[in-house]
Enzyme design. Structure first.
Site, PDB file in Angstrom:
ATOM      1  N   HIS A 157      -7.804  -6.400  11.924  1.00 54.97           N
ATOM      2  CA  HIS A 157      -7.165  -5.436  11.017  1.00 54.97           C
ATOM      3  C   HIS A 157      -7.710  -4.019  11.155  1.00 54.97           C
ATOM      4  CE1 HIS A 157      -4.689  -8.250   8.651  1.00 54.97           C
ATOM      5  NE2 HIS A 157      -5.556  -9.117   9.151  1.00 54.97           N
ATOM      6  N   ASP A 365      -8.313   4.443  11.257  1.00 52.80           N
ATOM      7  CA  ASP A 365      -7.832   3.370  10.382  1.00 52.80           C
ATOM      8  C   ASP A 365      -6.994   2.418  11.222  1.00 52.80           C
ATOM      9  OD1 ASP A 365      -7.276   2.024   7.976  1.00 52.80           O
ATOM     10  OD2 ASP A 365      -6.935   3.887   6.893  1.00 52.80           O
TER      11      ASP A 365
HETATM   12  C1  GDG Z   1      -7.715  -2.909   6.130  1.00 47.49           C
HETATM   13  C2  GDG Z   1      -7.723  -1.881   7.270  1.00 47.49           C
HETATM   14  C3  GDG Z   1      -5.241  -2.087   7.423  1.00 47.49           C
HETATM   15  C4  GDG Z   1      -5.999   0.836  -3.188  1.00 47.49           C
HETATM   16  N1  GDG Z   1      -6.283   1.310  -4.407  1.00 47.49           N
HETATM   17  C5  GDG Z   1      -5.639   0.533  -5.285  1.00 47.49           C
HETATM   18  C6  GDG Z   1      -4.934  -0.439  -4.579  1.00 47.49           C
HETATM   19  N2  GDG Z   1      -5.176  -0.234  -3.296  1.00 47.49           N
HETATM   20  C7  GDG Z   1      -4.531  -1.017  -2.235  1.00 47.49           C
HETATM   21  C8  GDG Z   1      -3.466  -0.186  -1.559  1.00 47.49           C
HETATM   22  C9  GDG Z   1      -3.303  -0.913  -0.242  1.00 47.49           C
HETATM   23  C10 GDG Z   1      -4.707  -1.454  -0.014  1.00 47.49           C
HETATM   24  O1  GDG Z   1      -5.432  -1.369  -1.233  1.00 47.49           O
HETATM   25  C11 GDG Z   1      -5.460  -0.655   1.023  1.00 47.49           C
HETATM   26  O2  GDG Z   1      -4.953  -0.986   2.263  1.00 47.49           O
HETATM   27  P1  GDG Z   1      -5.214  -0.072   3.535  1.00 47.49           P
HETATM   28  O3  GDG Z   1      -4.393  -0.589   4.625  1.00 47.49           O
HETATM   29  O4  GDG Z   1      -4.891   1.340   3.166  1.00 47.49           O
HETATM   30  O5  GDG Z   1      -6.773  -0.117   3.831  1.00 47.49           O
HETATM   31  P2  GDG Z   1      -7.985  -1.233   3.904  1.00 47.49           P
HETATM   32  O6  GDG Z   1      -8.320  -1.768   2.575  1.00 47.49           O
HETATM   33  O7  GDG Z   1      -9.108  -0.513   4.592  1.00 47.49           O
HETATM   34  O8  GDG Z   1      -7.412  -2.399   4.834  1.00 47.49           O
HETATM   35  C12 GDG Z   1      -6.413  -1.106   7.298  1.00 47.49           C
HETATM   36  C13 GDG Z   1      -5.350  -3.209   6.408  1.00 47.49           C
HETATM   37  O9  GDG Z   1      -6.621  -3.835   6.432  1.00 47.49           O
HETATM   38  C14 GDG Z   1      -4.299  -4.281   6.667  1.00 47.49           C
HETATM   39  O10 GDG Z   1      -4.353  -4.729   7.977  1.00 47.49           O
HETATM   40  O11 GDG Z   1      -4.042  -1.381   7.207  1.00 47.49           O
HETATM   41  O12 GDG Z   1      -6.388  -0.216   8.396  1.00 47.49           O
HETATM   42  O13 GDG Z   1      -8.826  -0.984   7.139  1.00 47.49           O
HETATM   43  O14 GDG Z   1      -2.411  -1.982  -0.357  1.00 47.49           O
HETATM   44  O15 GDG Z   1      -2.337  -0.155  -2.362  1.00 47.49           O
HETATM   45  N3  GDG Z   1      -4.174  -1.392  -5.149  1.00 47.49           N
HETATM   46  C15 GDG Z   1      -4.089  -1.381  -6.499  1.00 47.49           C
HETATM   47  N4  GDG Z   1      -4.750  -0.449  -7.259  1.00 47.49           N
HETATM   48  C16 GDG Z   1      -5.519   0.516  -6.699  1.00 47.49           C
HETATM   49  O16 GDG Z   1      -6.075   1.368  -7.380  1.00 47.49           O
HETATM   50  N5  GDG Z   1      -3.355  -2.317  -7.098  1.00 47.49           N
END
Ligand code: GDG
Length: 466
Positions: A157, A365
């Site tokens: 990921h 990312d």
């Molecule tokens: C890893 C990889 C890859 C955030 N704040 C709140 C909240 N979130 C949720 C977002 C989103 C998730 O967390 C974050 O996902 P990301 O993809 O932006 O980043 P990582 O956590 O680092 O994820 C990344 C991912 O895995 C999937 O393969 O895309 O590159 O690093 O869904 O919405 N959700 C809620 N409240 C918040 O305050 N409910």
């Protein structure tokens, strides 16, 4: 249809799919498991005095979760150690933060062996095993060593670093060699895939075959790019839910006619929050006329508090937000609203929708799901603008519609903000439409099917968009 056995560090199968801050991985996998049936296996997040291998089964929101507890030493060496103080920084190009400790490496292998010992009896002959992420690189090999002959896939990921960067990891060659235990290895982008191939060929002497295969000794794996998506339909519904509408109205009311710029990120140095604040500050400096017309809402729930670099970034950001607010705020306006807590997903969707700009500027990312969620939450008649880092995996799919920037450049960020604020409605609609087409088409179900169909050998090639 074969059952799926999904294995990842944490089983974050939602207790209630709409609660709290969930990682992108959690949201995506729970949706995949609900469709296929099977088990999600991983660490409970709890610590036990002595490792027993006892498995706790739970049914959560349509998903069977099987979890084990780990010892404190496991957590320190494997999770806080090798996974988050060695691999995470290295794979996000931060060798300055990567710690190469033998104790961490040993703990990492020990915990992967513990996973293998406990999950092995749960795997039936027809099951397909799908292992997730950088905590678990050697798990496939550990399962093979225990006689597992099932199809086993692995999905990463996070980014895969360029070959010479990875070469700084003392165990790099061993780590990549063990990955040949997998039948299929997946990455979000062609770029990460190429770097993996480069290492396998140049450093291990693997042979490149047809159809994305790589051969090393008697093992052949298939390496593919399969960009993850969001559950677009669910997210659009969420964005239209009463909770989202309420959040939308509250945000608009509190904005009193000002344009909102929103950032939503786990508090992590890879997300480029410091650079984002500096870019926004440059914008305030360069455009005094815009000062009271906008504000930045940065939502950043803390993560990995047991790792020092995360404590440091938190302190740095608090200082920087305080400094910028101190310098520019007035009695009736604060430039940055910096919030260290998570919000329910529907509420988040309403906040995205109320924002004129989505500022997604990681330094590196794997994908970045926030960028896609921001797009999905927009009002089709009056959408906002996505400003996106060129170094997010998502840029490969959203480059046509987003305003792409180099997040290291405060100037580019400042220019992009002004460009977005001044963008005519029709251009916003046109840009949003191309992005939304991709977010709708290459959603989480598409991603899961793309990966599992290759893993199960039933694929009909659906290439990701460039
Ligand atoms: C890893 C990889 C890859 C955030 N704040 C709140 C909240 N979130 C949720 C977002 C989103 C998730 O967390 C974050 O996902 P990301 O993809 O932006 O980043 P990582 O956590 O680092 O994820 C990344 C991912 O895995 C999937 O393969 O895309 O590159 O690093 O869904 O919405 N959700 C809620 N409240 C918040 O305050 N409910």
């Amino acid at each position: 249809m074969s059952r799926l056995i999904i294995i990842s560090n944490r089983v974050s199968a939602p207790k209630d799919s709409n609660s709290g801050a969930q990682g992108g991985l959690a949201v995506a996998l729970a949706a995949a498991l609900r469709e296929n049936g099977g088990i999600w296996f991983g660490w409970s997040g709890d610590v036990t005095e002595e490792f027993t291998g006892d498995i706790n089964f739970q049914r959560r929101a349509g998903v069977t979760a099987a979890t084990i507890d780990l010892e404190q030493q496991d957590v320190e060496e494997y999770y806080n150690g090798y996974a988050n103080r060695t691999l995470w920084p290295l794979f996000h190009y931060r060798i300055d933060l990567a710690e190469y400790e033998r104790g961490f490496a040993g703990g990492y292998v020990r915990v992967n062996d513990r996973f293998a010992d406990t999950v092995r009896p749960l795997i039936e002959p027809e099951d397909v095993v799908w292992i997730q992420d950088y905590h678990m690189f050697p798990l496939g090999q550990a399962l093979r060593d225990r006689g597992c002959r099932n199809r086993i896939g692995f999905f990463l990921h996070i980014p895969w670093p360029p070959r010479r960067l990875l070469g700084t990891l003392p165990e790099a060659a061993d780590l990549v060699r063990t990955m040949f235990a997998y039948d299929v290895v997946g990455f979000h982008t062609e770029e990460w895939l190429e770097s993996f191939r480069d290492f396998a060929v140049k450093d291990l002497g693997a042979e490149l075959g047809e159809d994305n295969t790589l051969k090393l000794g008697d093992r052949t794996l298939k390496a593919i790019a399969a960009p993850i998506g969001i559950d677009c339909k669910e997210f659009v519904e969420g964005a239209n839910s009463p909770a989202a509408r309420l959040a939308f109205r509250q945000m608009r009311d509190s904005a009193v006619g000002r344009d909102m710029i929103v950032g939503v990120d786990r508090l992590d140095y890879s997300k480029g929050l410091e650079e984002r604040f500096r870019g926004y500050e440059r914008f305030l400096e360069r455009h005094p006329e815009e000062r009271k017309e906008v504000f930045l809402l940065q939502i950043a729930p803390p993560s990995r508090a047991g790792v020092e670099s995360y404590q440091k970034i938190r302190t740095t950001l608090e200082g920087l937000a305080g400094y910028i607010n101190g310098r520019y705020a007035d009695v009736d306006w604060v430039p940055i609203r910096y919030v260290n807590q998570g919000y329910p997903r529907d509420q988040l969707a309403g906040i995205y929708r109320a924002a004129r700009i989505g500022l997604v500027t990681p330094l590196r990312d794997g994908m970045n799901l926030v960028a896609k969620e921001y797009v999905a939450a927009q009002d089709p008649e009056n959408p906002g603008v996505l400003i996106l880092s060129n170094f997010a995996g998502a840029a490969a799919q959203l480059r046509e519609g987003a305003v792409l920037i180099n997040p290291y450049s405060a100037e580019e960020m400042s220019d992009a903000i002004i460009q977005a604020l001044r963008m005519e409605r029709q251009e916003r609609i046109d840009r949003w439409r191309v992005m939304m087409d991709n977010v709708e088409k290459e959603d989480v179900i598409w991603w899961r099917k793309r990966f599992t169909s290759v893993l199960m050998g039933t694929e009909q090639e659906t290439e990701p968009a460039e």
